[in-house]
Design a protein around this motif. Structure first.
Motif, mmCIF file in Angstrom:
data_model
loop_
_atom_site.group_PDB
_atom_site.id
_atom_site.type_symbol
_atom_site.label_atom_id
_atom_site.label_comp_id
_atom_site.label_asym_id
_atom_site.label_seq_id
_atom_site.Cartn_x
_atom_site.Cartn_y
_atom_site.Cartn_z
ATOM 1 N N UNK A 132 -15.392 4.175 -3.153
ATOM 2 C CA UNK A 132 -15.224 5.364 -2.314
ATOM 3 C C UNK A 132 -14.732 4.981 -0.932
ATOM 4 N N UNK A 133 -15.307 3.918 -0.372
ATOM 5 C CA UNK A 133 -14.875 3.464 0.948
ATOM 6 C C UNK A 133 -13.398 3.072 0.942
ATOM 7 N N UNK A 134 -12.987 2.368 -0.108
ATOM 8 C CA UNK A 134 -11.592 1.946 -0.219
ATOM 9 C C UNK A 134 -10.656 3.151 -0.262
ATOM 10 N N UNK A 135 -10.985 4.154 -1.071
ATOM 11 C CA UNK A 135 -10.136 5.331 -1.185
ATOM 12 C C UNK A 135 -10.083 6.116 0.128
ATOM 13 N N UNK A 136 -11.227 6.222 0.801
ATOM 14 C CA UNK A 136 -11.239 6.913 2.092
ATOM 15 C C UNK A 136 -10.400 6.165 3.116
ATOM 16 N N UNK A 137 -10.513 4.847 3.121
ATOM 17 C CA UNK A 137 -9.708 4.053 4.051
ATOM 18 C C UNK A 137 -8.227 4.247 3.815
ATOM 19 N N UNK A 138 -7.830 4.312 2.551
ATOM 20 C CA UNK A 138 -6.419 4.527 2.225
ATOM 21 C C UNK A 138 -5.958 5.906 2.686
ATOM 22 N N UNK A 139 -6.808 6.907 2.494
ATOM 23 C CA UNK A 139 -6.457 8.266 2.917
ATOM 24 C C UNK A 139 -6.333 8.357 4.436
ATOM 25 N N UNK A 140 -7.224 7.690 5.144
ATOM 26 C CA UNK A 140 -7.173 7.706 6.606
ATOM 27 C C UNK A 140 -5.946 6.961 7.123
ATOM 28 N N UNK A 141 -5.595 5.865 6.476
ATOM 29 C CA UNK A 141 -4.424 5.089 6.873
ATOM 30 C C UNK A 141 -3.143 5.878 6.650
#
Length: 230
Positions: A37-46
């Motif tokens: 989940x953290x990885x996907x959120x980081x990608x979305x924020x980037x």
């Protein structure tokens, strides 16, 4: 707030609920769920810095909910609102709330200290990808310049150091102490005057257990001091 903003805000809130639900933090299923989940959120924020600016408060709140073992959330936040703003917000969060949340905010500041602008490396790669040796040399030179340059956050780090030292001395939870040990130096010319008694107590604690707190005693700690981006 746009529809896409609302979607990402909801995902951030769901992640916050996952982190705060009190479930076994070391179970394999939970670890994988949190990590993915953290990885996907980081990608979305980037992917959308403007949206990240609008949702910055939500992201900052997340950083106090878990020990930041990666820069997946900090990196895009810094890219969107800047190192100064992120560090100032983390200092505020490191000075209030539970000791665990304060320690988490201190740990998140590590990723502010070591952050480098990925755009600079992308530009170098685009220009020199046909010459790997030259690319490697130019990246190394860029990192060395960053490491030796005057830190624009120099005036803010002492406030983070004090917050971390207060956590270290006031909370006897070993996990909290280990979390903040590397965040502050015992000795540095830029320490705030009011930090002196807290640092003296931190030294006494470390000297009673030098095996555990060896880094604190040997001077290799302190975000923005011994620990800087490279």
């Amino acid at each position: 707030m746009t529809h896409k903003d609302a979607e990402l805000a909801s995902a951030l809130d769901e992640f916050a609920a996952l982190l705060a639900d009190g479930a076994d933090p070391i179970s394999q299923d939970r670890y994988e769920q949190v990590a993915s989940t953290r990885l996907l959120l980081g990608q979305a924020l980037t992917a959308d810095p403007a949206r990240t600016v609008r949702l910055a408060d939500r992201v900052l709140s997340l950083l106090a909910l878990e020990a930041s073992t990666t820069g997946q959330l900090v990196g895009p936040l810094v890219a969107a609102i800047g190192r100064q703003a992120v560090l100032a917000a983390l200092i505020s969060r490191a000075s209030e709330g539970s000791w665990e949340r304060r320690a988490n905010a201190c740990r998140a500041a590590y990723w502010v200290a070591v952050w480098t602008d990925p755009a600079a490396h992308r530009t170098l790669f685009a220009m020199h990808r046909s010459d790997p040796e030259r690319l490697k040399r130019l990246i190394a030179e860029t990192r060395e310049r960053d490491r030796t340059a005057v830190d624009p956050l120099a005036g803010r780090w002492p406030h983070l150091w004090l917050a971390a030292a207060v956590c270290f001395t006031a909370c006897d939870d070993p996990d909290v102490r280990r979390a903040v040990e590397t965040a502050f130096p015992l000795e540095h010319p830029d320490h705030l005057p009011q930090a002196a008694p807290v640092l003296a107590e931190a030294r006494r604690i470390a000297e009673r257990d030098p095996q555990t707190y060896g880094r604190l005693l040997n001077g290799s700690t302190g975000y923005g001091a011994a620990i800087r981006g490279s």
